[in-house]
Design a protein around this motif. Structure first.
Motif, PDB file in Angstrom:
ATOM      1  N   CYS A  69       0.840  -1.209   0.000  1.00  0.00           N
ATOM      2  CA  CYS A  69       0.000   0.000   0.000  1.00  0.00           C
ATOM      3  C   CYS A  69       0.872   1.254   0.000  1.00  0.00           C
ATOM      4  CB  CYS A  69      -0.920   0.008   1.216  1.00  0.00           C
ATOM      5  SG  CYS A  69      -2.321  -1.107   1.104  1.00  0.00           S
ATOM      6  N   GLY A  70       1.876   1.261   0.871  1.00  0.00           N
ATOM      7  CA  GLY A  70       2.772   2.413   0.939  1.00  0.00           C
ATOM      8  C   GLY A  70       3.518   2.645  -0.355  1.00  0.00           C
ATOM      9  N   GLU A  71       3.993   1.567  -0.958  1.00  0.00           N
ATOM     10  CA  GLU A  71       4.727   1.674  -2.223  1.00  0.00           C
ATOM     11  C   GLU A  71       3.826   2.226  -3.333  1.00  0.00           C
ATOM     12  OE1 GLU A  71       7.886   0.857  -3.042  1.00  0.00           O
ATOM     13  OE2 GLU A  71       8.644  -0.606  -1.582  1.00  0.00           O
ATOM     14  N   MET A  72       2.599   1.708  -3.428  1.00  0.00           N
ATOM     15  CA  MET A  72       1.702   2.144  -4.499  1.00  0.00           C
ATOM     16  C   MET A  72       1.265   3.595  -4.307  1.00  0.00           C
ATOM     17  SD  MET A  72       1.672  -0.523  -6.426  1.00  0.00           S
ATOM     18  CE  MET A  72       0.326  -0.360  -7.591  1.00  0.00           C
ATOM     19  N   LEU A  73       1.043   3.986  -3.066  1.00  0.00           N
ATOM     20  CA  LEU A  73       0.713   5.386  -2.797  1.00  0.00           C
ATOM     21  C   LEU A  73       1.853   6.304  -3.219  1.00  0.00           C
ATOM     22  CD1 LEU A  73      -0.998   5.001   0.705  1.00  0.00           C
ATOM     23  CD2 LEU A  73      -2.110   5.830  -1.383  1.00  0.00           C
ATOM     24  N   ALA A  74       3.069   5.880  -2.923  1.00  0.00           N
ATOM     25  CA  ALA A  74       4.243   6.682  -3.284  1.00  0.00           C
ATOM     26  C   ALA A  74       4.406   6.809  -4.790  1.00  0.00           C
ATOM     27  CB  ALA A  74       5.502   6.065  -2.672  1.00  0.00           C
ATOM     28  N   MET A  75       3.848   5.858  -5.544  1.00  0.00           N
ATOM     29  CA  MET A  75       3.921   5.896  -7.008  1.00  0.00           C
ATOM     30  C   MET A  75       2.772   6.691  -7.624  1.00  0.00           C
ATOM     31  SD  MET A  75       4.975   2.021  -8.060  1.00  0.00           S
ATOM     32  CE  MET A  75       5.569   0.963  -6.741  1.00  0.00           C
TER      33      MET A  75
END
Length: 351
Positions: free
Chosen positions: A274-280
């Motif tokens: 979730c954190g990775e996708m939000l950052a993208m």
């Protein structure tokens, strides 16, 4: 010319997630568990006496029901076993909904629900989730006239979970049977099993496919008041759970600690993804399942195809309200790292 009933002839049927053949693809599209089941399952399989297969299995899958009853803290008479939870959903329609009768279900949700309605010849009453994909406060009013109301909690494909108080309100106000499909409950913060003691019209179903890493086994559990279970038991196929499945499912349930450890790992990977996708630059719905539902910064259909070309299968639904999203199953830590690397490449291309 078709010899089938007109209702069957005109429907397409349920479309399951792709099971790839030939080329190796990393499967993040059918919410399978990336980790193996309990070692007790492998031990039960290795020591299963093959000569017993000449006999019929125990009709009611007693050992499975007794193990589940101990785990859930209820009576075994409150449990019905199915050939996966999909079998139980079919039993539900056949038990509670006459042909032409009303069947309510949340939308968007599990795409099997309307298919089962068509097969039964039931009148479909879809209840739209609100703008946040939550169960509406007036769900019972919207489902008026239905004999059965099915919802997935956590919901699929969105992954979010409805407030339990709102589910209880529906159970209190709805005149028919409320079925809470908890296929992903072990990944969530709570569940609705305690509603069984509060409402006589509630059924809560579970599956061993997701959290127990046994999608290939096909074992589902429906929990309800003994009176409801007795009615559904009349509809169940006489020997719907084969002997080998009963042995392996019993072993799995008795070692729920192994399941919980796999769930812990998946939940940790889910939060990291979730954190990775939000950052993208993705919009990600809050998830309490073993997948996330994300709106990528490029058209979802394009991303789905681009990921497939790069060796990753995710799920894309070209349906109203959710066609901007892709559903991503939580895989192993290694698969998630590789997936995020490909997504970073896709989402930064052309910037």
């Amino acid at each position: 010319m078709s010899y089938a009933r007109p209702t069957i002839a005109r429907i397409a049927g349920y479309t399951p997630g792709e099971q790839p053949k030939g080329r190796r693809l990393i499967k993040l599209n059918t919410n399978e568990n990336p980790y193996p089941p309990s070692p007790m399952v492998a031990d039960a399989l290795q020591h299963f006496p093959a000569e017993r297969l000449k006999l019929y299995p125990v009709p009611g899958a007693d050992s499975v029901r007794e193990a589940a009853a101990e785990l859930f803290g209820i009576d075994s008479r409150q449990i019905l076993c199915g050939n996966g939870s999909d079998d139980l959903l079919t039993i539900a329609l056949r038990t509670f909904v006459d042909q032409g009768g009303g069947f309510a279900y949340t939308e968007p949700s599990y795409s099997l629900y309307p298919v089962l309605a068509d097969i039964q010849g039931a009148r479909k009453i879809p209840v739209a989730l609100d703008e946040n994909f939550m169960l509406p406060e007036n769900a019972a009013e919207l489902a008026a006239g239905a004999a059965l109301f099915i919802m997935a909690r956590p919901n699929a494909p969105t992954g979010n979970s409805f407030p339990k108080a709102r589910v209880a309100k529906l159970c209190r106000e709805f005149a028919g049977v409320v079925w809470v499909d908890e296929a992903y409950a072990d990944f969530a913060n709570d569940n609705c099993l305690d509603l069984l003691g509060q409402f006589p019209n509630v059924v809560v179903s579970r599956t061993l496919s997701k959290s127990y890493s046994l999608a290939g086994l096909r074992l589902g559990l429906a929990c309800a008041a003994p009176e409801l279970i007795a009615e559904m038991d009349k509809v169940r196929d006489s020997y719907n759970i084969d002997m080998l499945t009963q042995a392996l499912a019993t072993a799995a349930i008795k070692d729920s600690a192994a399941m919980r450890e796999n769930v812990r790992r998946i939940r940790a990977s889910r939060e990291k993804l979730c954190g990775e996708m939000l950052a993208m630059g993705c919009d990600v719905l809050p998830s309490e399942a073993n997948f996330i539902f994300a709106k990528p910064p490029r058209p979802a259909a394009e991303v789905f195809q681009a990921l497939r070309e790069r060796g990753f299968l995710v799920r894309y639904f070209n349906l109203p309200r959710i066609s901007d999203y892709i559903r991503i199953t939580i895989g192993s830590e290694e698969d998630m790292a590789a997936f995020c690397a490909v997504c970073r490449e896709l989402f930064t291309a052309g910037k």
